[in-house]
Structure formats: C-alpha cells, structure tokens
Design a protein around this motif. Structure first.
Motif, PDB file in Angstrom:
ATOM      1  N   THR A  25       0.836  -1.196   0.000  1.00  0.00           N
ATOM      2  CA  THR A  25       0.000   0.000   0.000  1.00  0.00           C
ATOM      3  C   THR A  25       0.874   1.250   0.000  1.00  0.00           C
ATOM      4  O   THR A  25       1.826   1.353   0.786  1.00  0.00           O
ATOM      5  CB  THR A  25      -0.927   0.025   1.228  1.00  0.00           C
ATOM      6  OG1 THR A  25      -1.681  -1.182   1.264  1.00  0.00           O
ATOM      7  CG2 THR A  25      -1.858   1.223   1.173  1.00  0.00           C
ATOM      8  N   LEU A  36       0.822   5.672  -0.259  1.00  0.00           N
ATOM      9  CA  LEU A  36       0.064   6.902  -0.071  1.00  0.00           C
ATOM     10  C   LEU A  36       0.754   8.003  -0.852  1.00  0.00           C
ATOM     11  O   LEU A  36       1.978   8.135  -0.799  1.00  0.00           O
ATOM     12  CB  LEU A  36       0.014   7.255   1.418  1.00  0.00           C
ATOM     13  CG  LEU A  36      -0.727   8.521   1.855  1.00  0.00           C
ATOM     14  CD1 LEU A  36      -2.222   8.357   1.627  1.00  0.00           C
ATOM     15  CD2 LEU A  36      -0.455   8.801   3.319  1.00  0.00           C
ATOM     16  N   ARG A  48      -4.035  10.635  -2.000  1.00  0.00           N
ATOM     17  CA  ARG A  48      -4.614   9.369  -2.438  1.00  0.00           C
ATOM     18  C   ARG A  48      -3.948   8.212  -1.709  1.00  0.00           C
ATOM     19  O   ARG A  48      -2.753   8.250  -1.434  1.00  0.00           O
ATOM     20  CB  ARG A  48      -4.434   9.190  -3.950  1.00  0.00           C
ATOM     21  CG  ARG A  48      -4.951  10.360  -4.782  1.00  0.00           C
ATOM     22  CD  ARG A  48      -4.527  10.243  -6.223  1.00  0.00           C
ATOM     23  NE  ARG A  48      -4.876  11.440  -6.993  1.00  0.00           N
ATOM     24  CZ  ARG A  48      -4.451  11.677  -8.234  1.00  0.00           C
ATOM     25  NH1 ARG A  48      -3.667  10.783  -8.840  1.00  0.00           N
ATOM     26  NH2 ARG A  48      -4.820  12.790  -8.857  1.00  0.00           N
ATOM     27  N   CYS A  49      -4.741   7.211  -1.425  1.00  0.00           N
ATOM     28  CA  CYS A  49      -4.236   6.027  -0.731  1.00  0.00           C
ATOM     29  C   CYS A  49      -4.738   4.773  -1.459  1.00  0.00           C
ATOM     30  O   CYS A  49      -5.863   4.744  -1.975  1.00  0.00           O
ATOM     31  CB  CYS A  49      -4.694   6.013   0.722  1.00  0.00           C
ATOM     32  SG  CYS A  49      -4.040   4.638   1.695  1.00  0.00           S
ATOM     33  N   CYS A  69      -5.143   1.747  -0.005  1.00  0.00           N
ATOM     34  CA  CYS A  69      -5.654   0.719   0.890  1.00  0.00           C
ATOM     35  C   CYS A  69      -7.137   0.462   0.602  1.00  0.00           C
ATOM     36  O   CYS A  69      -7.802   1.209  -0.122  1.00  0.00           O
ATOM     37  CB  CYS A  69      -5.459   1.117   2.344  1.00  0.00           C
ATOM     38  SG  CYS A  69      -6.557   2.428   2.898  1.00  0.00           S
ATOM     39  N   ALA A  84      -9.817   3.238   1.571  1.00  0.00           N
ATOM     40  CA  ALA A  84      -9.792   4.538   0.896  1.00  0.00           C
ATOM     41  C   ALA A  84     -11.105   4.733   0.131  1.00  0.00           C
ATOM     42  O   ALA A  84     -11.689   3.771  -0.375  1.00  0.00           O
ATOM     43  CB  ALA A  84      -8.602   4.612  -0.038  1.00  0.00           C
ATOM     44  N   PRO A  85     -11.606   5.972   0.046  1.00  0.00           N
ATOM     45  CA  PRO A  85     -10.933   7.215   0.457  1.00  0.00           C
ATOM     46  C   PRO A  85     -11.153   7.624   1.919  1.00  0.00           C
ATOM     47  O   PRO A  85     -10.612   8.636   2.348  1.00  0.00           O
ATOM     48  CB  PRO A  85     -11.572   8.248  -0.472  1.00  0.00           C
ATOM     49  CG  PRO A  85     -12.960   7.744  -0.673  1.00  0.00           C
ATOM     50  CD  PRO A  85     -12.859   6.243  -0.707  1.00  0.00           C
ATOM     51  N   CYS A 131     -10.072   6.429   4.642  1.00  0.00           N
ATOM     52  CA  CYS A 131      -9.129   5.660   5.457  1.00  0.00           C
ATOM     53  C   CYS A 131      -8.386   6.573   6.432  1.00  0.00           C
ATOM     54  O   CYS A 131      -8.380   7.802   6.298  1.00  0.00           O
ATOM     55  CB  CYS A 131      -8.131   4.920   4.576  1.00  0.00           C
ATOM     56  SG  CYS A 131      -7.072   6.004   3.601  1.00  0.00           S
ATOM     57  N   HIS A 185      -5.127   6.641   6.761  1.00  0.00           N
ATOM     58  CA  HIS A 185      -3.826   7.069   6.242  1.00  0.00           C
ATOM     59  C   HIS A 185      -3.873   8.473   5.654  1.00  0.00           C
ATOM     60  O   HIS A 185      -2.951   9.268   5.859  1.00  0.00           O
ATOM     61  CB  HIS A 185      -3.349   6.081   5.180  1.00  0.00           C
ATOM     62  CG  HIS A 185      -3.312   4.666   5.650  1.00  0.00           C
ATOM     63  ND1 HIS A 185      -3.899   3.624   4.961  1.00  0.00           N
ATOM     64  CD2 HIS A 185      -2.797   4.114   6.773  1.00  0.00           C
ATOM     65  CE1 HIS A 185      -3.718   2.496   5.619  1.00  0.00           C
ATOM     66  NE2 HIS A 185      -3.050   2.770   6.727  1.00  0.00           N
ATOM     67  N   ARG A 186      -4.919   8.806   4.919  1.00  0.00           N
ATOM     68  CA  ARG A 186      -5.009  10.140   4.311  1.00  0.00           C
ATOM     69  C   ARG A 186      -5.100  11.220   5.388  1.00  0.00           C
ATOM     70  O   ARG A 186      -4.418  12.256   5.312  1.00  0.00           O
ATOM     71  CB  ARG A 186      -6.218  10.217   3.379  1.00  0.00           C
ATOM     72  CG  ARG A 186      -6.178   9.225   2.233  1.00  0.00           C
ATOM     73  CD  ARG A 186      -7.485   9.229   1.458  1.00  0.00           C
ATOM     74  NE  ARG A 186      -7.639  10.447   0.686  1.00  0.00           N
ATOM     75  CZ  ARG A 186      -8.799  11.079   0.491  1.00  0.00           C
ATOM     76  NH1 ARG A 186      -9.892  10.620   1.077  1.00  0.00           N
ATOM     77  NH2 ARG A 186      -8.864  12.165  -0.253  1.00  0.00           N
TER      78      ARG A 186
END
Length: 601
Positions: A55, A57, A73-74, A76, A79-80, A82, A84-85
């Motif tokens: 994955t 980012l 953008r990620c 995983c 997403a979107p 998620c 992480h963003r």
C-alpha cells in the motif's frame, strides 16, 4: 515528524479528519506516529509514502502545497475514508492561505480596483453615499458572528485539553474553525488559530524550537479576538477582522541605506532572510525572502539576490550597501514590493556611525521602548552599550550591558543551533568592557531585556556583524578586552525584588500546557492570593482564585453524577488572567526601561 511532506491547506486536513468514523478518530494520533517512520520518496511535486509492502500513499502538490482533498490518495481497501489520508494531512505542515503570500506590488499610478474615472454626476453620488454611510455603524455579519463563536468553542476545547490532550482531532476542529473564519472575512483570528495548531504540533513532537510562551500568546490572541468580535463595531471591528493581504501603496523614489540582515526560521515551516534598510529620515524598510524550508534555507537565503527590481545585490551585500529605488511600492509595515514597475540599482551605503543612520541611535532609549511597546511586532531598539559580563537565566546565559546607566540583558534572538546567535554571544561575553553599538528587539520583561540581532564589529568601527548570519572569531575582539574562556566576567547583578506576578503567570502557562485538570487538583490558592495582595496585586489574587475555582467546579445532576465541566467559564477565567499578566508585564517593562511616562498602547 521525520517525513518531508508538502504543506497541506487547513480545510483539507479538517475535511479528511471529519470524514473519519469515531473509531478511526481514536486511532488518528497513533496513525500519525506510525506514518512518520515509514519510508518515503519525493518525485517532483509528488511525495509517495510506503504504508506497507503493498500500500502506498501519495500527496500531490503541484503549486507547492496540497489544496484539495483529492490530492491525497491512498491504495488501501478503506480509501478514500481511510486513516492514512487523514494522518498524512495531520502530519504535514500547514499551508499558508494564498492571500497571505506576498502579492505582486501594484505598479505606481495604477488605480485601485473599481476606482475608475467617474463622471461628475457619479462622483457626486459617491460623495453623498459616503456621507450617509458614515452615520451607519458597521457591525459583524451573521456569518462572522457564527464563525467567531465556533472559533471560541474550538479554542476553549484545546485549552481544556492542554497540549497532551489536544491531538489531531481537536487540531482539525480548530483548523476547520480557521477555514470558516477566513471564508467569512476574519483573516486575523484564522491566522492565529493556525499558529496555535502549529505550536501544538511542535509541543507534541518535542520540537526544540517550541516555546510555551508562544503557544500561550497565540491561544490568548485567538480567544480574545473571538470573544470581542461579536460585539465589535467600526474601527474596532476592522482591527479585529485584520487584513488577508497587505496593501502596497506607491511611494515614489527611495534612497535606502542597508542596516543589517537577519535569518528567519519559524515554527510553521518557513525560512529565509530579511534585510532592514532606512531612508534619510530614519524610516525603516524591509526586503524579505521567506518561503517553505528549514534551517538550511535560513542560512543560505542571505546569499540570494534581493527581490526588488533588477538588482543583483544579495541580502548580505544590501545590509552593507545602499539601494536607489524608483516606482517603489510599500506596505503599511514598511515591506518593499517587487512588482513589475519597480526599478532598483545599487548605491553607496553608510556606516552606522555616519549620517543618516547615526540618527537612529540618537533617539532616547525610553522613547524607543515606548514606541516598541505601542506598535509591537518587529519594533527595533538602537542602543549604545558597554558589555559588563554575563548572567544566568533559565534558558541559558545572556549578556549584561550598561546603557546610559541602565543595566540590561541581551539574549540570543534565536536558539536554533544552525544559527550562530548563541555562539556569537558567548564570544562577546569574553570581552567585558568593550563598547558596542547594537540593534536589538525588545523582549517585554520586568527587567530591561532585549534580543540582540546585530552589532558593530568589535574591531572595525565602520563595519557591523549580523549575529544570525556571521560568525565572530577571537581575532575579531580587541586584544586588551579579550578574557580567557570560562573566566568570570563582571559582577553578578543584585537580586531582584520582583513582584510575584509569576504566581499567576505560572498557572496561565500550566493550563495552556496541561489543560484544565492540572488546576483542578485539590489545593489552596489562598496563600498565593494573599502574597499577591501584599504586593498590591489584589486583582491578580482574585483572578487566581477564579481560575482555580473554574477549573475545579463540577456540579452534579439529580442522580449525583458529575456533570461535564463548564469549559466556557474556565476559558473566560484563563483569558482574563492571561490578558491581565500581559498588560502588567507591559507596564512593568515600561517602568524598568524608564518609559512609563512616554505614552503606551
């Protein structure tokens, strides 16, 4: 954070955090910490972070900063929406608004937008309308009132939690309030809110540049501005709203003389250099080159060409030379514009001891301090001092100097190890008895104290040293004045019989750092209140009692359960105490410099 991420707009961070589920919000701070340790690469305007083996980012910043949610953008599965963003946006520096960047200066003679040539009848109508409008008091709009109230609530929540509890979620709420305030036409409180978030991140990230006093000042400004805005009118409202863009007005032709240059290194991720100049009447002008960057850019910017006209002078050279400018445009703070109509060529400079720069040091010290306290900001002091020795403070040693019979403390303007301020002060401390002409920035305190930014060269009366850019050597000091390193220099100052205002100031700082709960612990503030009253600070004692009472007051419902704390009452009590200490510090500072009778704010 170890990641080298592009700045992200506050609205983007707020939107991404708002889109998280309650379960993911609880994990956001941990997600930020994990993301900081992941490998990343920069490819042009794109930064790619390896979240795991499969994955990635991506942050896209085509204009140097991330300005839309879709630019992060990620890959995983969640997403979107998620984690992480939102974690990447929360870990990145905060982008300045486009309106905050330096505008292209308006060419001389070009009319203001909408100020075309009117006919006679149109001009008369405009005049009549203006006369009617002067009778109508300007008030805040419903949108601005709502934005101010939302900002107050968000800042009060941060104060209630303290730095340890003000994680990414509370920071995002404050950024959302800042975005709403900016859209509503309240740029001043929006900028202060962004500064609070920056200071919170520095505190939580153990950034050595973090200062609790800076966080306290920014939080106080947010709460005070948001508190006053709903009921303000006319000139007071205009001041509280602030200006998103500094207006640059034509100023004709200028003949400027270089004074000094200083590096700029902010906690918001910006760095560069500013060169100060003066005209024949002593008015100060600045030429700046500040952009996103770190300590390397702060050190190297001094050797970049100044952005005024076609001159090839660097900031370091301009600080020792002169400049002839035609078609100049200048902001209200004295910043020179760099529009297409501006022309500039190199001219002869002047030493600090020569006319016209010599006039800057002719002004009485008390008058300079009074002006600095009134205008605030970057007001400078031009002083002739004789070094006495050193004195130890909590933040380290600082120079002791005599200025016309007044013993003052000269401290480093910046503590970053990449900047030579601290090393230069240590070297000057080995030369007691030397007389110097210096430029310093007032540091309000109950004792005369200033931050040293430039000094006349110890061995060359016609030259000066930019203490944040140049490094002094032992050979630069007069041989007769040089003392062995580590030798005691000067006699220690007499113990200060200082009013115990620190009893209230300490609680203000503790609340900003640890939140409301640190003042809610069982205890008795009566002893501190009585001590304040003995020194004539009865109001400070009352504020201290109210601050503790507001922190500890927890009512119960009909079933005996503790009700939520009254966050607004605590915020009001803290704001009153913070404002009181600021004003008393200002008064004590004026008295210490002998400027109490020279006007004030």
């Amino acid at each position: 954070m170890s990641l080298d991420l592009p700045p992200v707009a506050p609205s983007v961070t707020a939107a991404l955090v708002q889109g998280l589920t309650p379960r993911l919000r609880k994990r956001l701070d941990a997600g930020i910490a994990k993301l900081a340790d992941r490998p990343h690469v920069r490819d042009g305007d794109t930064v790619r972070i390896a979240v795991d083996d499969d994955t990635h980012l991506e942050l896209h910043a085509p204009g140097g900063s991330v300005t839309s949610v879709d630019a992060i953008r990620c890959g995983c599965l969640l997403a979107p929406d998620c984690l992480h963003r939102a974690a990447a946006a929360s870990a990145a520096p905060i982008a300045e608004s486009e309106a905050e960047t330096e505008p292209a200066a308006q060419p001389a003679g070009e009319p203001e937008p909408g100020a075309g040539a009117d006919s006679d009848s149109g001009a008369g109508a405009t005049s009549d309308t203006a006369s009617v409008l002067t009778l109508v008091s300007e008030t805040v709009t419903p949108e601005q009132r709502a934005a101010a109230l939302a900002m107050y609530d968000a800042a009060a929540a941060v104060l209630e939690a303290g730095t340890d509890g003000a994680g990414a979620v509370l920071q995002a709420e404050l950024l959302r309030a800042a975005h709403t305030a900016r859209v509503s036409g309240l740029p001043r409180v929006a900028a202060s809110a962004v500064s609070v978030v920056t200071q919170l991140r520095a505190a939580r990230g153990t950034d050595p540049a973090y200062r609790l006093t800076d966080l306290t000042a920014a939080l106080r400004d947010v709460l005070m501005t948001a508190h006053r805005l709903p009921d303000s009118t006319d000139a007071d409202l205009a001041d509280l709203r602030g200006s998103a863009r500094q207006p640059y007005a034509p100023d004709g032709s200028l003949r400027l003389y270089g004074l000094f240059s200083e590096p700029v290194l902010t906690a918001t991720g910006y760095a560069g250099a500013v060169t100060w100049t003066a005209d024949a009447d002593g008015r100060l002008y600045t030429v700046s080159d500040v952009a996103p960057g770190g300590a390397g850019r702060a050190v190297g910017a001094a050797d970049r060409a100044v952005r005024v006209g076609d001159t090839a002078l660097t900031h370091r050279e301009l600080s020792r030379a002169g400049l002839a400018v035609s078609g100049a445009t200048v902001s209200p703070t004295g910043r020179l514009g760099a529009g297409a109509g501006v022309r500039a060529v190199r001219a002869a400079g002047a030493a600090w001891s020569e006319d016209p720069l010599d006039r800057l040091w002719a002004a009485p010290v008390a008058e300079q301090v009074s002006r600095a306290l009134t205008t605030g900001g970057d007001a400078l002091l031009f002083l002739d001092v004789t070094l006495i020795g050193t004195v130890r403070e909590a933040a380290g040693d600082c120079l002791l100097a005599d200025c016309d019979g007044l013993t003052l403390r000269l401290a480093a303007a910046h503590d970053h190890p990449a900047l030579p301020y601290r090393d230069n002060l240590r070297l000057l401390a080995t030369a007691p008895g030397i007389r110097l002409r210096v430029v310093a920035r007032l540091d309000p305190a109950p004792v005369p104290r200033a931050l040293l930014v430039a000094t006349r060269h110890p061995g060359d009366a016609g030259a000066h040293v930019d203490l944040g850019l140049d490094r002094l050597q032992h050979a630069d000091l007069p041989a007769a004045a040089t003392a062995p390193t580590g030798a005691a220099s000067g006699s220690p100052p007499a113990p200060l019989d200082e009013a115990p205002l620190h009893l209230l100031r300490r609680r203000v700082h503790q609340a900003a750092s640890a939140g409301r709960r640190v003042l809610a612990f069982p205890g008795d503030s009566a002893a501190d209140s009585r001590r304040l009253s003995r020194y004539g600070f009865a109001c400070a004692g009352d504020l201290l009692d109210e601050l503790h009472a507001a922190a500890a007051d927890r009512s119960r419902d009909v079933f005996g359960r503790l009700a939520p704390a009254d966050v607004n009452r605590f915020a009001r009590a803290w704001l009153a105490a913070a404002h009181y200490t600021e004003e008393v510090d200002r008064a004590l500072c004026a008295a210490a410099w002998g400027a109490a009778g020279h006007g004030g704010r």
